[in-house]
Design a protein around this motif. Structure first.
Motif, PDB file in Angstrom:
ATOM      1  N   UNK A 104       1.066  -1.303   0.038  1.00  0.00           N
ATOM      2  CA  UNK A 104       0.124   0.070  -0.059  1.00  0.00           C
ATOM      3  C   UNK A 104       0.871   1.149  -0.041  1.00  0.00           C
ATOM      4  N   UNK A 105       1.910   1.235   0.789  1.00  0.00           N
ATOM      5  CA  UNK A 105       2.820   2.528   0.641  1.00  0.00           C
ATOM      6  C   UNK A 105       3.465   2.641  -0.561  1.00  0.00           C
ATOM      7  N   UNK A 106       4.005   1.751  -1.004  1.00  0.00           N
ATOM      8  CA  UNK A 106       4.821   1.571  -2.415  1.00  0.00           C
ATOM      9  C   UNK A 106       3.920   2.184  -3.457  1.00  0.00           C
ATOM     10  N   UNK A 107       2.634   1.861  -3.417  1.00  0.00           N
ATOM     11  CA  UNK A 107       1.742   2.064  -4.469  1.00  0.00           C
ATOM     12  C   UNK A 107       1.265   3.538  -4.504  1.00  0.00           C
ATOM     13  N   UNK A 108       0.854   4.001  -3.059  1.00  0.00           N
ATOM     14  CA  UNK A 108       0.976   5.322  -2.768  1.00  0.00           C
ATOM     15  C   UNK A 108       1.929   6.531  -3.436  1.00  0.00           C
ATOM     16  N   UNK A 109       3.196   6.008  -3.072  1.00  0.00           N
ATOM     17  CA  UNK A 109       4.361   6.671  -3.455  1.00  0.00           C
ATOM     18  C   UNK A 109       4.597   6.638  -5.252  1.00  0.00           C
ATOM     19  N   UNK A 110       4.338   5.499  -5.507  1.00  0.00           N
ATOM     20  CA  UNK A 110       4.266   5.185  -7.160  1.00  0.00           C
ATOM     21  C   UNK A 110       3.392   5.962  -7.627  1.00  0.00           C
ATOM     22  N   UNK A 111       2.462   6.154  -7.674  1.00  0.00           N
ATOM     23  CA  UNK A 111       1.285   6.909  -8.241  1.00  0.00           C
ATOM     24  C   UNK A 111       1.665   8.207  -8.301  1.00  0.00           C
ATOM     25  N   UNK A 112       2.245   8.799  -7.338  1.00  0.00           N
ATOM     26  CA  UNK A 112       2.452  10.220  -7.134  1.00  0.00           C
ATOM     27  C   UNK A 112       3.691  10.647  -8.062  1.00  0.00           C
ATOM     28  N   UNK A 113       4.683   9.722  -8.013  1.00  0.00           N
ATOM     29  CA  UNK A 113       5.692   9.849  -8.864  1.00  0.00           C
ATOM     30  C   UNK A 113       5.468   9.826 -10.288  1.00  0.00           C
ATOM     31  N   UNK A 114       4.644   8.886 -10.645  1.00  0.00           N
ATOM     32  CA  UNK A 114       4.422   8.458 -12.141  1.00  0.00           C
ATOM     33  C   UNK A 114       3.521   9.689 -12.707  1.00  0.00           C
ATOM     34  N   UNK A 115       2.543  10.221 -11.835  1.00  0.00           N
ATOM     35  CA  UNK A 115       1.717  11.465 -12.445  1.00  0.00           C
ATOM     36  C   UNK A 115       2.666  12.835 -12.703  1.00  0.00           C
ATOM     37  N   UNK A 116       3.571  12.931 -11.576  1.00  0.00           N
ATOM     38  CA  UNK A 116       4.360  13.992 -11.463  1.00  0.00           C
ATOM     39  C   UNK A 116       5.568  13.861 -12.760  1.00  0.00           C
ATOM     40  N   UNK A 117       5.957  12.505 -12.736  1.00  0.00           N
ATOM     41  CA  UNK A 117       7.036  12.531 -13.844  1.00  0.00           C
ATOM     42  C   UNK A 117       6.452  12.626 -15.318  1.00  0.00           C
ATOM     43  N   UNK A 118       5.214  12.579 -15.387  1.00  0.00           N
ATOM     44  CA  UNK A 118       4.630  12.821 -16.670  1.00  0.00           C
ATOM     45  C   UNK A 118       4.058  14.066 -16.789  1.00  0.00           C
ATOM     46  N   UNK A 119       3.291  14.442 -15.891  1.00  0.00           N
ATOM     47  CA  UNK A 119       2.637  15.793 -15.999  1.00  0.00           C
ATOM     48  C   UNK A 119       3.512  17.126 -16.200  1.00  0.00           C
TER      49      UNK A 119
END
Length: 446
Positions: free
Chosen positions: A232-247
């Motif tokens: 759960x912690x990995x997923x939360x951090x991962x989602x934030x990073x992916x969106x930031x690294x794309x947007x």
């Protein structure tokens, strides 16, 4: 049935899992594909990435939720738990097909990038060398593999961070550029939605390909330490990073270069780096591109081999494919993938452009089908969990149902898009073939 000798080693750490999944996501989709998405929707494409990111958030949340209940199982086994072996069989083989298609695309792309430095070497030689390098990495034990992918993916992430910082400095005037005039590129040349707001849905077809690979986290569960607690912690951090690294990079690209002046032949990242006056920008960017596609192919081979091992363990693939080496690597599955990669490279040598057009739409469409199945599994299993999950998706069941509906609409858009007609026809034909095969394969158990 699984035996102890066929059990994968639990040696992946949280940082390995995050970077492995990011290695599959952050690749040609952002470094090269961003030109195509921006040309489709202009600056408004940012909404395509955010919307797809929200769908991804729900999908990843569903994986994390089920992982806290069904420990030592991966995402295919969640589908099997919910809907039985037939759907699990179809999804498993589709997912392998998707990753092998991605790997073929990536190793050929790696070969073409290497030709920038070695123009006299034939493409097929460089592509095969790239494929051999990827297969060699995958012969390592899972911790060694995780470390290698951590650094490969780390190079890409570092490059994106540098790009964001440099781009922001140009936009706010710290690094002067006479061609950049504040935020005018966001409002001029047709405004935020130069091709209409509906263009954000056209761009979604490319964005879904870019985000594909995130669900790879769902295959690392059987090789992760304390997966039910850390996921759960990995997923939360991962989602934030992916969106930031794309947007953020997309926002900067649209701010620095008018959306209708982007070159389809040159990475937007190269154009921006060149505008900073950075010496050797083209060579640096080419190195990053080679690293990016090799990392994506590396993640793809991992995903395909682990899915084949899981299917073999569940009786959905030949039992030989579950055999492990002394270092815990599904060696027979790796050999199978290596052969497919070799054949794919040779086909690309014969008809490179035709094969690229055929394969490019496959990952995006298959990813949508897999995401739908993951959400449907969570929707069904929530009512019959054997224990209370340690993590729950927010707004259940409404958010999950809306996500399924949105993904279904995007899948339909894929089907009716004339440019993807051949690719999607191949995918649909494969789904029908696998469905019929599953009926006969599991007929005795019906």
């Amino acid at each position: 049935m699984k035996s102890s000798g066929d059990s994968l080693q639990k040696k992946l750490r949280p940082r390995h899992i995050s970077f492995m999944a990011m290695g599959g996501v952050i690749g040609t989709g952002i470094f090269k594909g961003s030109s195509e998405t921006i040309s489709l929707a202009g600056p408004g494409v940012i909404f395509s990435y955010v919307f797809a990111g929200l769908l991804l958030l729900v999908v990843m949340g569903a994986i994390a939720e089920m992982a806290t209940v069904y420990t030592n199982k991966n995402m295919k086994e969640f589908i099997r738990e919910a809907y039985g072996e037939r759907l699990s069989f179809v999804v498993g083989w589709l997912y392998c097909f998707m990753w092998l298609a991605v790997c073929i695309i990536e190793v050929i792309a790696a070969g073409s990038f290497l030709q920038y430095w070695l123009p006299g070497v034939p493409l097929w030689v460089l592509s095969l060398a790239s494929a051999a390098f990827i297969v060699l990495i995958n012969t390592m034990n899972v911790r060694g593999y995780g470390e290698m992918e951590f650094w490969l993916a780390g190079i890409k992430i570092f490059m994106i961070i540098v790009f964001i910082v440099l781009g922001a400095c140009i936009l706010i005037g710290i690094i002067p550029d006479p061609q950049v005039h504040g935020l005018k590129n966001y409002t001029e040349h047709g405004g935020i939605f130069p091709n209409g707001w509906t263009a954000i849905f056209s761009a979604l077809l490319v964005v879904m390909f870019s985000y594909g690979g995130s669900e790879l986290i769902g295959l690392t569960l059987t090789e992760a330490e304390n997966a039910d607690k850390i996921l759960p912690k990995v997923v939360k951090n991962f989602i934030l990073r992916v969106i930031l690294f794309y947007t953020l990079p997309i926002l900067i690209i649209c701010g620095l270069i008018p959306w209708n002046q982007l070159s389809g032949n040159t990475s937007p990242f190269v154009q921006v780096l060149s505008s900073t006056g950075l010496q050797g920008a083209a060579h640096l960017m080419n190195f990053i591109l080679v690293t990016a596609v090799l990392s994506a192919a590396n993640s793809g081979i991992y995903g395909a081999t682990r899915m084949l091992h899981s299917m073999a363990s569940d009786g959905e693939a030949p039992s030989r494919l579950r055999k492990l080496s002394r270092s815990g690597v599904p060696m027979n599955s790796l050999i199978f993938c290596a052969v497919v990669l070799l054949v794919g490279s040779m086909l690309a040598y014969i008809s490179q452009e035709g094969l690229f057009r055929l394969l490019m739409a496959v990952p995006g469409f298959v990813v949508i089908l897999v995401w739908i199945c993951i959400c449907l599994s969570q929707l069904k299993l929530r009512k019959q969990y054997p224990k209370e999950p340690g993590f729950k998706v927010w707004g259940f069941p409404y958010i999950t149902v809306l996500t399924i509906a949105a993904l279904t609409v995007i899948a339909v858009l894929f089907v009716v898009d004339a440019q993807n007609r051949i690719s999607i026809s191949v995918c649909i034909a494969l789904v029908i073939f696998l469905s019929i095969w599953s009926v006969f394969k599991f007929k005795k158990k019906a």
